[in-house]
Design a protein around this motif. Structure first.
Motif, mmCIF file in Angstrom:
data_model
loop_
_atom_site.group_PDB
_atom_site.id
_atom_site.type_symbol
_atom_site.label_atom_id
_atom_site.label_comp_id
_atom_site.label_asym_id
_atom_site.label_seq_id
_atom_site.Cartn_x
_atom_site.Cartn_y
_atom_site.Cartn_z
ATOM 1 N N LEU A 108 -33.182 55.939 -7.057
ATOM 2 C CA LEU A 108 -33.664 57.406 -6.827
ATOM 3 C C LEU A 108 -35.024 57.529 -6.190
ATOM 4 O O LEU A 108 -35.759 56.576 -6.492
ATOM 5 N N VAL A 120 -31.390 58.665 -17.775
ATOM 6 C CA VAL A 120 -31.495 57.385 -16.928
ATOM 7 C C VAL A 120 -31.819 56.201 -18.150
ATOM 8 O O VAL A 120 -31.326 55.156 -17.865
ATOM 9 N N SER A 158 -25.452 45.769 -1.497
ATOM 10 C CA SER A 158 -25.758 45.726 -2.827
ATOM 11 C C SER A 158 -25.640 44.400 -3.478
ATOM 12 O O SER A 158 -26.144 43.977 -4.515
ATOM 13 N N ILE A 168 -26.488 57.442 -17.070
ATOM 14 C CA ILE A 168 -26.166 56.742 -15.584
ATOM 15 C C ILE A 168 -26.521 55.574 -15.416
ATOM 16 O O ILE A 168 -27.654 55.403 -15.502
ATOM 17 N N ARG A 169 -25.696 54.639 -15.052
ATOM 18 C CA ARG A 169 -25.996 53.498 -14.670
ATOM 19 C C ARG A 169 -25.249 53.157 -13.018
ATOM 20 O O ARG A 169 -24.425 53.734 -12.717
ATOM 21 N N ALA A 170 -26.084 52.217 -12.440
ATOM 22 C CA ALA A 170 -25.661 51.910 -10.920
ATOM 23 C C ALA A 170 -24.315 51.289 -10.974
ATOM 24 O O ALA A 170 -23.671 51.688 -9.939
ATOM 25 N N LEU A 191 -30.489 52.218 -9.081
ATOM 26 C CA LEU A 191 -30.215 53.351 -8.995
ATOM 27 C C LEU A 191 -30.682 53.983 -7.466
ATOM 28 O O LEU A 191 -29.971 54.681 -6.808
ATOM 29 N N VAL A 236 -21.352 53.990 -11.090
ATOM 30 C CA VAL A 236 -21.583 55.120 -9.925
ATOM 31 C C VAL A 236 -20.813 54.607 -9.042
ATOM 32 O O VAL A 236 -20.849 53.183 -8.387
ATOM 33 N N TYR A 265 -32.624 48.725 -13.779
ATOM 34 C CA TYR A 265 -31.890 49.780 -13.691
ATOM 35 C C TYR A 265 -32.279 50.986 -12.687
ATOM 36 O O TYR A 265 -31.362 51.549 -11.996
ATOM 37 N N MET A 266 -33.418 50.999 -12.532
ATOM 38 C CA MET A 266 -34.111 52.219 -11.943
ATOM 39 C C MET A 266 -34.014 51.655 -10.578
ATOM 40 O O MET A 266 -33.768 52.295 -9.369
#
Ligand SMILES: [Zn+2]
Lengths: 182, 178
Positions: free
Chosen positions: A89, B168, A75, A60-62, A87, A65, A83-84
């Motif tokens: 999260l 991820v 954004s 899963i990549r931003a 995202l 999505v 990448y975190m």
């Protein structure tokens, strides 16, 4: 003379075995590798086999999505460093299904050159991994001689412990104008 | 008085028995919730001189969770009254001796120190495990919601779920699998 020979030997060994040198090879495309050991009669055959990564389909990549229309202006103004961050999260130390992806099979946190995180996220995820290990939530990802069951640990370690993620970045980063304050 | 009013009257002044599962709960946070039910603070008819408190049954008090390093940092003080009679017991030592005592002391300390406190504490039942005597269990009609989610261990999650969970992080191309 002997030292020179040893230095030359270590140089050649580095040229053969180190990954950084291998990665600039022009001949073959390097892929994810698994080391397999086979015994054929009296000879031991160790080979590196290229394996397709089991994670690529579930990744899963931003950027993949779909984002609501009003969020795009926010954004695009500032690009997140990794990448975190992209995202966004809210990962807690009890989210073992996410934290176990950043971990080797012995429960050790992977270094930053492999995870590809920014410094802040690497620190945060690393601390949360150790929180999950201390709370005994990832006992199947531990070294071999580790006391896996938390109830069999010594003294204060055998009771349930939870952690607060707000305690990870406790140290206040001084601003430039704080320099002259006492 | 009509029948409906009479039922309402009984329901207002009857003692309700609540059950609270202490599994993975912080005793000091949950003491503030338990205290409300013990003293009857959740009722609109509450008054300090009104004996309207409920009964709370705490189960699984052996499996409470303390935050961070509190098991080895929190100390319980006791003084025998004699010179040199002071002693400090760490939380894990106290929990080793009696697994019900930490939650009991937490509830006791969360209430104001007046003459009513000892009588209110009489309405608190704490059991270290899941086994509750039948004469206590048959009265229970309500469950108090837990404050924290009980965490799931990775080895308790089935392997297909862990494998098909969205990922991820992906390994770099020349990573050697370990
Ligand atoms: Zn980042």
């Amino acid at each position: 003379m002997a030292g020179l020979v040893r230095a030359g030997f270590s140089l050649t060994r580095n040229a053969i075995f180190s990954t950084s040198v291998r990665s600039i090879a022009t001949t073959a495309q390097l892929n994810l590798k698994a080391i397999r050991e086979q015994t054929e009669g009296s000879t031991l055959v160790v080979e590196g086999v290229t394996v397709p990564s089991p994670r690529t389909e579930l990744l899963i990549r931003a950027e993949n999505v779909p984002v609501p229309a009003e969020d795009t202006a926010l954004s695009t103004s500032e690009k997140p460093p990794c990448y975190m961050c992209a995202l966004g999260l809210d990962v807690k130390h009890t989210d073992v299904l996410i934290l176990s992806q950043f971990v080797r099979s012995d429960g050790c946190m992977l270094p930053r050159r492999i995870t590809g995180l920014c410094r802040r996220q690497q620190k945060k995820i690393g601390k949360m991994v150790s929180m999950a290990q201390k709370a005994g939530l990832m006992i199947n990802l531990t070294p071999e001689k580790c006391k896996k069951d938390p109830t069999k640990r010594r003294e204060y370690k055998k009771f349930n412990t939870y952690f607060d993620e707000r305690t990870i970045f406790m140290r206040k980063i001084p601003k430039p104008e704080d320099r002259f304050k006492r | 008085m009509s029948a409906a009013k009479r039922v309402q009257q009984w329901a207002a002044f009857a003692r309700t028995w609540h059950i609270f599962d202490c599994k993975w709960q912080d005793p000091y946070d949950s003491a503030n919730i338990i205290k409300k039910y013990l003293m009857g603070l959740h009722k609109p008819i509450y008054h300090p001189m009104n004996d309207c408190g409920d009964v709370v049954v705490c189960i699984n008090s052996k499996e409470i969770a303390l935050r961070g390093d509190e098991w080895r940092k929190r100390a319980y003080f006791h003084h025998t009254g004699y010179p040199g009679g002071a002693s400090w017991t760490l939380a894990w030592e106290l929990h080793n001796k009696d697994p019900t005592l930490i939650i009991k002391k937490a509830v006791y300390r969360s209430m104001k120190g007046n003459l009513q406190r000892r009588h209110t504490m009489e309405r608190l039942f704490i059991y270290p495990g899941q086994e509750v005597p039948q004469d206590v269990m048959q009265n229970v009609t309500n469950q108090i919601r837990q404050l924290r989610l009980v965490p799931t261990r990775l080895d308790q999650i089935p392997e297909e779920v862990a494998k098909t969970y969205p990922k991820v992080m992906d390994y770099p191309e020349d990573y050697v699998l370990k």
